[in-house]
Write a protein that holds these residues in place. Structure first.
Motif, PDB file in Angstrom:
ATOM      1  N   UNK A   1       8.243  -6.104  -7.318  1.00 20.45           N
ATOM      2  CA  UNK A   1       8.691  -4.714  -7.202  1.00 20.45           C
ATOM      3  C   UNK A   1       7.512  -3.750  -7.191  1.00 20.45           C
ATOM      4  N   UNK A   2       6.517  -3.992  -8.046  1.00 22.26           N
ATOM      5  CA  UNK A   2       5.346  -3.120  -8.095  1.00 22.26           C
ATOM      6  C   UNK A   2       4.568  -3.152  -6.779  1.00 22.26           C
ATOM      7  N   UNK A   3       4.280  -4.348  -6.274  1.00 25.30           N
ATOM      8  CA  UNK A   3       3.530  -4.458  -5.019  1.00 25.30           C
ATOM      9  C   UNK A   3       4.329  -3.922  -3.841  1.00 25.30           C
ATOM     10  N   UNK A   4       5.635  -4.072  -3.895  1.00 26.13           N
ATOM     11  CA  UNK A   4       6.466  -3.557  -2.805  1.00 26.13           C
ATOM     12  C   UNK A   4       6.457  -2.037  -2.778  1.00 26.13           C
ATOM     13  N   UNK A   5       6.492  -1.431  -3.954  1.00 25.86           N
ATOM     14  CA  UNK A   5       6.412   0.041  -4.014  1.00 25.86           C
ATOM     15  C   UNK A   5       5.081   0.532  -3.460  1.00 25.86           C
ATOM     16  N   UNK A   6       3.992  -0.121  -3.854  1.00 25.33           N
ATOM     17  CA  UNK A   6       2.681   0.268  -3.347  1.00 25.33           C
ATOM     18  C   UNK A   6       2.574   0.039  -1.842  1.00 25.33           C
ATOM     19  N   UNK A   7       3.166  -1.043  -1.364  1.00 28.46           N
ATOM     20  CA  UNK A   7       3.105  -1.332   0.077  1.00 28.46           C
ATOM     21  C   UNK A   7       3.915  -0.315   0.866  1.00 28.46           C
ATOM     22  N   UNK A   8       5.067   0.085   0.366  1.00 29.59           N
ATOM     23  CA  UNK A   8       5.873   1.099   1.050  1.00 29.59           C
ATOM     24  C   UNK A   8       5.137   2.437   1.063  1.00 29.59           C
ATOM     25  N   UNK A   9       4.463   2.769  -0.028  1.00 29.97           N
ATOM     26  CA  UNK A   9       3.695   4.009  -0.052  1.00 29.97           C
ATOM     27  C   UNK A   9       2.541   4.016   0.920  1.00 29.97           C
ATOM     28  N   UNK A  10       2.063   2.826   1.283  1.00 24.60           N
ATOM     29  CA  UNK A  10       0.962   2.693   2.240  1.00 24.60           C
ATOM     30  C   UNK A  10       1.477   2.363   3.633  1.00 24.60           C
ATOM     31  N   UNK A  11       2.726   2.753   3.922  1.00 26.17           N
ATOM     32  CA  UNK A  11       3.370   2.354   5.174  1.00 26.17           C
ATOM     33  C   UNK A  11       2.677   2.943   6.392  1.00 26.17           C
ATOM     34  N   UNK A  12       2.164   4.153   6.286  1.00 27.75           N
ATOM     35  CA  UNK A  12       1.553   4.816   7.437  1.00 27.75           C
ATOM     36  C   UNK A  12       0.071   4.504   7.564  1.00 27.75           C
TER      37      UNK A  12
END
Length: 350
Positions: free
Chosen positions: A267-278
């Motif tokens: 969940x933590x890495x997924x949140x960070x990855x979504x925040x770095x989507x662009x």
């Protein structure tokens, strides 16, 4: 027979010399049970905390200074997104900010009307979704595979081999793929030697998104493996033994013990990855830009570089970068809120 407070079993009261120390001890115990008013809220005075954590503060001070210098001070330069910035209007670029004319939201209106911006945004979103689906589960699967290996030496060798590409630069990664999948690469030459027609995957614009995803997997999957292996190391072996005693096989132990233990990290890495989507990458796409064309390789990072550095349109590039950063913050907050709804901590607690 009823006894009064402070009386003996025979009904007599102890001497005052004995009763007073007993009362003093009782008062001390009661005082110890009730915290001091200053510490009722759990607050420690700032002077005490400063003296207690002085060594830690001195250790983190250089990191804080570097963070402020290279991450927060440059944020002040986003003011040029609301100007028609000209670096040559003054003797240096910093003082030129104070002499450049204000244009308000003109740069943002121009961004909305620019079809090249929307093409770059489309490629960025497509690549993000593809990498999220194909790249994100691979480190988890590889970590579970390595963790299932019994021999420590085999596990260490496999982990080192998978982690090694993380230290390679993108120039080396693209070169390796060129030597394997290029028109003059090993695979194409082997096919031609056996009478088959060769191929050049490195110049195929239709397969470019899969190519860069494969490059990202090969380069950075090892880093994700280390993160998930560290989380697996914290799982108690008692849980596996209890599940095995209850008749759970290997797959059921993985499903009911291993994956729930990895869920907070995922969940933590997924949140960070979504925040770095662009921010799907810059150097990787810039190196292969001429091979597949701008239409397939243009993402927001390369678009900002092209408009700001190559064309010298600093205000417009700053406006695009500012919008990208604001959207990234919103994605982090939204993904973190979704993680809270699922019962996970996310980046920060509720």
């Amino acid at each position: 027979m009823s006894l009064t407070a402070g009386s003996r079993p025979d009904g007599t009261r102890p001497p005052a010399a004995v009763e007073e120390p007993a009362a003093a001890v009782g008062a001390a115990v009661a005082k110890a049970r009730v915290p001091h008013r200053a510490s009722k809220a759990g607050k420690v005075p700032f002077r005490v905390r400063l003296r207690r954590d002085r060594a830690l503060i001195l250790m983190t001070l250089p990191v804080i200074l570097l963070l402020l210098l290279f991450n927060y001070v440059p944020l002040l330069g986003n003011i040029v997104a609301f100007q028609d910035y000209d670096p040559y209007v003054s003797s240096n670029g910093v003082t030129a900010i104070f002499h450049s004319p204000w244009v308000g939201v003109e740069q943002f209106s121009r961004m909305i009307d620019d079809p090249l911006f929307w093409d770059a945004a489309k490629n960025t979103i497509v690549l993000f979704v593809l990498q999220l689906v194909l790249f994100f589960p691979i480190p988890i699967a590889l970590a579970l595979l390595i963790n299932s290996v019994i021999r420590p030496r085999v596990r260490a060798v496999a982990q080192a081999i998978m982690y090694l590409p993380h230290f390679f630069s993108w120039v080396l990664v693209v070169t390796v793929f060129q030597q394997i999948f290029g028109g003059a690469g090993i695979i194409a030459q082997t096919l031609e030697d056996h009478g088959w027609s060769g191929f050049d995957l490195m110049t195929n614009a239709d397969l470019f998104k899969y190519l860069v995803t494969a490059q990202a997997v090969w380069k950075d999957a090892g880093w994700g493996i280390i993160v998930f292996l560290a989380a697996l190391a914290a799982v108690s072996t008692d849980l596996y033994e209890a599940a095995a005693m209850d008749g759970a096989g290997r797959w059921r132990r993985m499903w009911h013990v291993t994956l729930p233990a990895l869920r907070p990290v995922i969940a933590l890495l997924l949140v960070l990855r979504v925040g770095d989507a662009l921010s799907v990458g810059f150097e990787q796409f810039l190196l292969q830009r001429d091979a597949v064309g701008v239409g397939a390789s243009e993402v927001l990072d390369t678009y900002v570089w092209n408009m700001g550095i190559q064309n010298g349109d600093f205000s417009y590039a700053a406006a695009v970068g500012l919008v990208k950063g604001v959207i990234g913050i919103c994605l982090v907050l939204g993904a973190n809120k979704f993680a809270h709804l699922l019962g996970e901590q996310g980046v920060y607690q509720k």
